[in-house]
Design an enzyme around this catalytic site. Structure first.
Site, PDB file in Angstrom:
ATOM      1  CD  GLU A 113      38.884  -2.656 -13.773  1.00  0.00           C
ATOM      2  OE1 GLU A 113      39.664  -1.799 -13.359  1.00  0.00           O
ATOM      3  OE2 GLU A 113      38.526  -3.635 -13.099  1.00  0.00           O
ATOM      4  CG  ASN A 126      23.375  -8.388 -22.730  1.00  0.00           C
ATOM      5  OD1 ASN A 126      23.524  -8.126 -23.920  1.00  0.00           O
ATOM      6  ND2 ASN A 126      22.360  -7.911 -22.032  1.00  0.00           N
ATOM      7  N   PRO A 127      25.839  -9.981 -25.202  1.00  0.00           N
ATOM      8  CG  PRO A 127      25.595 -11.385 -27.052  1.00  0.00           C
ATOM      9  CD  PRO A 127      25.018 -11.105 -25.698  1.00  0.00           C
ATOM     10  CE  LYS A 128      20.935  -3.370 -27.600  1.00  0.00           C
ATOM     11  NZ  LYS A 128      19.504  -3.588 -27.847  1.00  0.00           N
ATOM     12  CB  THR A 129      25.464  -4.883 -21.681  1.00  0.00           C
ATOM     13  OG1 THR A 129      25.402  -6.289 -21.421  1.00  0.00           O
ATOM     14  CG2 THR A 129      24.058  -4.328 -21.673  1.00  0.00           C
ATOM     15  N   GLY A 169      26.726   1.582 -14.973  1.00  0.00           N
ATOM     16  CA  GLY A 169      26.765   1.515 -16.424  1.00  0.00           C
ATOM     17  C   GLY A 169      27.184   0.161 -16.944  1.00  0.00           C
ATOM     18  CD  GLN A 172      31.154  -3.030 -18.786  1.00  0.00           C
ATOM     19  OE1 GLN A 172      31.559  -1.886 -18.656  1.00  0.00           O
ATOM     20  NE2 GLN A 172      31.153  -3.877 -17.792  1.00  0.00           N
TER      21      GLN A 172
END
Ligand code: FES
Ligand code: FES
Lengths: 168, 772
Positions: free
Chosen positions: B737, B664-667, B502, B671
């Site tokens: 995290e 990658n700003p989207k993923t 993910g 996170q």
């Protein structure tokens, strides 16, 4: 009789104890329907029976006899996406993708429920036949589908976008 | 962890300290930091269409001939011996192939515990698996029923009767504290740190706080259940698993079953959530051993209850944090000590003091972690291990101190932010926590917070704001390998055994490889999740992205060399050295004279090659020892607390992160949000209820263990400084995290601001706010 799964008739299982989830996933290899708990707590196994969402782990396959079952595979394919599926990609409404088929099936039925005027716990006027799908309404109506990756914002954004497009 | 390890790590640090930075990895900033094209763009996940269509194939979904299924039987006592096991009825039940107990289970050794010394050691538990009659914790596997179908196995498992001879068990945290152990090191850090005389400073300082914070056990609760399918093909083993350690699992299984590495293949293309929980545990060992014994492929899928019983989660903790400050707000002492559970057969030290070692300067420090030994399923790493709960204690304490001093809690923090690593004095590679706070506070509207608690209300609701610092170290793992295949049609495939659970691994590395090789992202394929590919390390410590990025960078250098060789004397780039060229626009070009270039197509065509393949390993991660490399964040929360029910509703949550380049700003946003939502759960609802009388987990279902649902999750605002770390590949530091950290304290601090009630005991449930 027969169970119509994504448009194809299959015979109900001989053993009446077989859950709809196991029929789909284990016997028909329709593994787009997921399993996260097998006890009705997570929503990963959500499918549609005659357009209404059910938890397939808590549904006996024979209860769908004579009815029409739609799974994620019946909503769209990777090459030919359902609008909700496309919106989930656009809004990054998933990470691992495991809760995703259940979320999308639930969302599809939820939009119909709202269109039919079914109230939720947040709907202030229970007699209304026009539900305005606010962000909170969608959140409440989707709360049966857990996501541990924490894709909640993207999921709700995706659904709101499709709901907006459907609005008359 | 041993004293020897402290000495080794200490001397590595010392030696690396003398070596000029330029000789080390990260000595010169990665040139891609300046040159990125695909990196930094909002690419949607490449595996998105498969996932939303239900076509991504997860581990339990592999169709196989002659497959049989297993149901596990778990001990219902905590310590004792199996006095009598009646398996006859189960053996006679329809479809049953075999009942496996310690009597007929093949002899297998214990798994070597995960550790710093041996990176192929990946065990979460070193206890024997179905090898003897001893029960060592409640829920331990005591039998496995193998049958033609899962239903038949489940039914037969219910027919097994077990009598136990109970033995006294250690199940009470408070009692076990008396025998707590003090390990010499916690991960790679020396455990006990004592600088100055903190206890004396506490007494003499004009301002101080000294409190104990408690956090309960928690479970990962990935929605996908743990499941493994083991299939022997002659003397070779194929394992379809859901694992965050593809290659390390394959090595460990090979060792355990006496096979050569090439004889074991672990496949795990998609992982339905891991969070630290999807490692190597008992069920995989049972599957592999029994599949060999019965000569058929075997699938072992844990029930949801089974996951709680045999997959350990986050350890409970009891932490003391004491801080003192002078009149101006400078910390004169920082004390962070405490207890967490870590049985000797477990591997995770729950490193909750890491933030206290890295974030703030103080005149004196006293830091030490103690391990409590209980008879319990071994705890393991769970998303932001240590830091998730350590920041709760530390950042609550700072809020308490600020309140006591009548000072703004952000101001107090900014006053004490470390300029260099506070314990080692090593310079930070990059560190902009102050900017993260400034940016976050502005966007959040922090100035609207009332400084006096319990003064804002709307109807039944009391409203408050809180903030906290989040913290996570940079880790790059050694042993990351990739292969790069460049084809004459201008496409490339990057392959390694890495895991996708993910994080968007394939997407981000495809973006990276596109920039590194000078190709469009559409030309890149990224293969992962298969131990037959070049080995990548486990996904842990938020290290996967930079570890693989380091290997791809090394691979690109090797590829450059190979291409120059293939280009030969007839090429426009002939005679150029690797250091004089770059890979760009589908070919190789001179750095000083870009007109001197040749495309990959042309080079390969002239060399009559369809493709060129290289494999490469990332450099040793020595930058971690030369520099203090640490990510941090500022977390802001606004919430309401009902005066009537004590219910907390979080209305706004903002995370402002300082984690290097965002690839990658989207993923990345996903996170961060995902982590923060786990932080919300930690703050408000998550708790593995452990019955100290019986040693048994009481809420082993997703109905009773609450995780945040849609209505619990507000729209979460995330932002970042985006300042590249000059010492890491791509300038990036891990982001998987850190989102969890700081959130629980921000919530607790906001609850205090709303109500004037300080809750030091997670989760902050209704009952704790109703009592006076
Ligand atoms: S699998 Fe059906 S609700 Fe969880
Ligand atoms: S996307 Fe992983 S559980 Fe929802």
């Amino acid at each position: 009789m027969a169970i119509r799964v994504n448009g194809e008739d299959v015979p109900p299982p001989d053993d009446i104890r077989v859950s709809l989830l196991d029929l789909l996933r284990e016997q028909m290899n329709l593994s787009g329907t997921k399993v996260g708990c097998n006890q009705g707590a997570c929503g990963a196994c959500t499918v549609l029976i005659d357009g209404r969402r059910v938890l397939s782990c808590l549904t006996l396959a024979v209860q769908a006899d004579g009815k029409s079952v739609t799974t994620i595979e019946g909503l769209g394919t990777a090459e030919n996406l359902h609008p909700l599926q496309a919106a989930f990609i656009e809004h990054d409404g998933f990470q691992c993708g495991y809760c995703t088929p259940g979320q999308i099936c639930a969302a599809a039925a939820m939009l119909e429920e709202a269109a039919a005027g079914m109230p939720s716990y947040l709907t202030s006027d229970l007699t209304t036949d026009r539900i305005i799908l606010s962000r909170e309404e969608v959140q409440e109506r989707m709360s049966g589908n857990l996501c541990r990756c924490g894709a909640h914002n993207g999921i709700i954004d995706a659904i709101l976008e499709v709901a907006g497009e459907r609005r008359p | 962890m041993s004293k020897i390890q402290n000495a080794v790590i200490g001397s590595v640090r010392t030696v690396i300290g003398w070596v000029p930075a330029g000789w080390l990895p990260g000595g010169a900033p990665d040139p891609l930091i300046e040159r990125r094209a695909a990196i930094g763009s909002q690419a949607s996940r490449l595996d998105g269409p498969l996932k939303v269509a239900g076509q991504a194939r997860f581990a339990a979904e592999v169709v196989m001939e002659r497959l049989c299924h297993a149901a596990l039987v778990h001990s219902t006592v905590t310590r004792g011996r199996l006095a009598r096991m009646d398996t006859q009825a189960a053996e006679a039940a329809p479809g049953v192939i075999m009942v496996v107990t310690y009597r007929n289970m093949p002899r297998v050794g214990p798994l070597p515990l995960m550790g710093m010394a041996d990176l192929s050691a990946v065990g979460n538990s070193s206890l024997p698996i179905l090898q003897d009659a001893q029960v060592r914790y409640n829920g331990q596997v005591v039998a496995a029923v193998i049958a033609e179908t899962q239903d038949q196995a489940d039914h037969a498992a219910s027919l097994i009767q077990v009598d136990y001879e109970r033995e006294p068990a250690r199940t009470v945290f408070e009692e076990a504290k008396a025998h707590a152990r003090t390990p010499a090191s916690v991960l790679i850090e020396k455990n006990h740190v004592s600088v100055g005389n903190a206890e004396r400073e506490l007494i003499s300082a004009p301002h101080s706080v000294d409190n104990v914070y408690r956090t309960p056990g928690q479970n990962h609760n990935a929605i996908e259940l743990h499941t493994v399918t083991a299939a022997w093909e002659g003397e070779s083993l194929v394992v379809h698993d859901t694992t965050q350690m593809v290659a390390p699992s394959a090595s460990a299984l090979a060792k355990l079953f006496g096979l050569k590495k090439e004889q074991v293949r672990v496949l795990s293309p998609f992982v339905g959530g891991g969070f630290g929980g999807k490692g190597l545990w008992d069920h995989q060992i049972v599957a592999v051993a029994v599949a060999r014994m019965i000569g058929r492929p075997l699938r072992v899928t844990l029930s949801r209850e089974g996951v709680y019983r045999i997959i350990g989660g986050r350890s409970p903790s009891e932490q003391r944090v004491a801080i003192s400050a002078d009149a101006a707000g400078k910390f004169s002492a920082l004390v962070h000590t405490g207890y967490s559970v870590m049985p000797p057969y477990g591997a995770c030290p729950e490193q909750y003091t890491m933030g206290s070692r890295a974030l703030y300067d103080a005149g004196s420090f006293e830091i030490v972690q103690r391990h409590v030994d209980l008879d319990i399923v071994p705890n393991t790493f769970m998303r932001a291990p240590g830091e998730a709960i350590g920041t709760f204690a530390l950042e609550s304490a700072i809020d308490e101190l600020a309140h006591g001093m009548g000072m703004d809690p952000i101001e107090l923090r900014l006053h004490n932010i470390a300029e260099r690593h506070p314990l080692s004095g090593t310079p930070f590679s990059q560190h902009a926590l102050k900017q993260a706070f400034d940016d976050g506070a502005r966007r959040f509207g922090w100035e609207r917070r009332r400084t006096t608690p319990a003064t804002r209300r709307e109807g039944e609701w009391r409203i408050g704001m809180g903030c906290a610092t989040g913290s996570f170290p940079y880790v790059r793992m050694p042993g990351a390998n990739v292969s790069i295949t460049l084809r004459s049609d201008g496409t490339a495939t990057i392959a390694c055994s890495a895991q996708e659970m993910g994080m968007g691994t394939a997407t981000v590395q495809a973006q990276h490889a596109a920039d590194r090789l000078g190709l469009p992202i559409e030309a890149i394929t990224f293969e992962l999740g298969d131990s037959a590919l070049p080995a990548a390390p486990m996904a842990g410590g938020s290290s996967q992205t930079v570890s693989i990025a380091g290997a791809i960078a090394a691979g690109a250098e090797k590829l450059t060399l190979e291409l120059l060789r293939l280009a030969g004397n007839a090429s426009p780039v002939a005679g150029l050295r690797p250091s004089e060229v770059r890979l760009t626009a589908g070919g190789i070009a001179s750095t000083s004279d870009p007109a001197r270039n040749e495309s990959y197509r042309s080079i390969l065509a002239r060399a009559a090659r369809d493709a060129v393949t290289i494999t490469a390993a990332g450099s040793a991660p020595l930058e971690m020892f030369k520099f203090a490399m640490h990510s941090s964040s500022a977390v802001f929360c606004e919430l309401r607390v009902s005066d009537v029910t004590g219910e907390v509703r979080v209305d706004r949550l903002l995370g402002s992160f300082d984690c290097g380049t965002i690839l990658n700003p989207k993923t990345a946003a996903s996170q961060f949000r995902g982590g923060m939502i786990m932080g919300l759960g930690l703050a408000l609802m998550e708790e593995t209820l452990f019955d100290e009388r019986s040693g048994r987990i009481m809420n082993a279902t997703l109905a009773d263990y609450h995780i945040p649902a849609h209505l619990d999750v507000p729209q979460i605002d995330v932002m970042w400084t985006g300042i590249p770390d000059p010492r890491s590949p791509l300038g990036a530091r891990g982001i998987g995290e850190i989102g969890v950290t700081g959130v629980a304290a921000a919530v607790a601090n906001a609850v205090f601001n709303a109500t004037g009630k300080r809750v030091r005991d997670l989760p902050i449930t209704l009952d704790k706010l109703l009592t006076e």
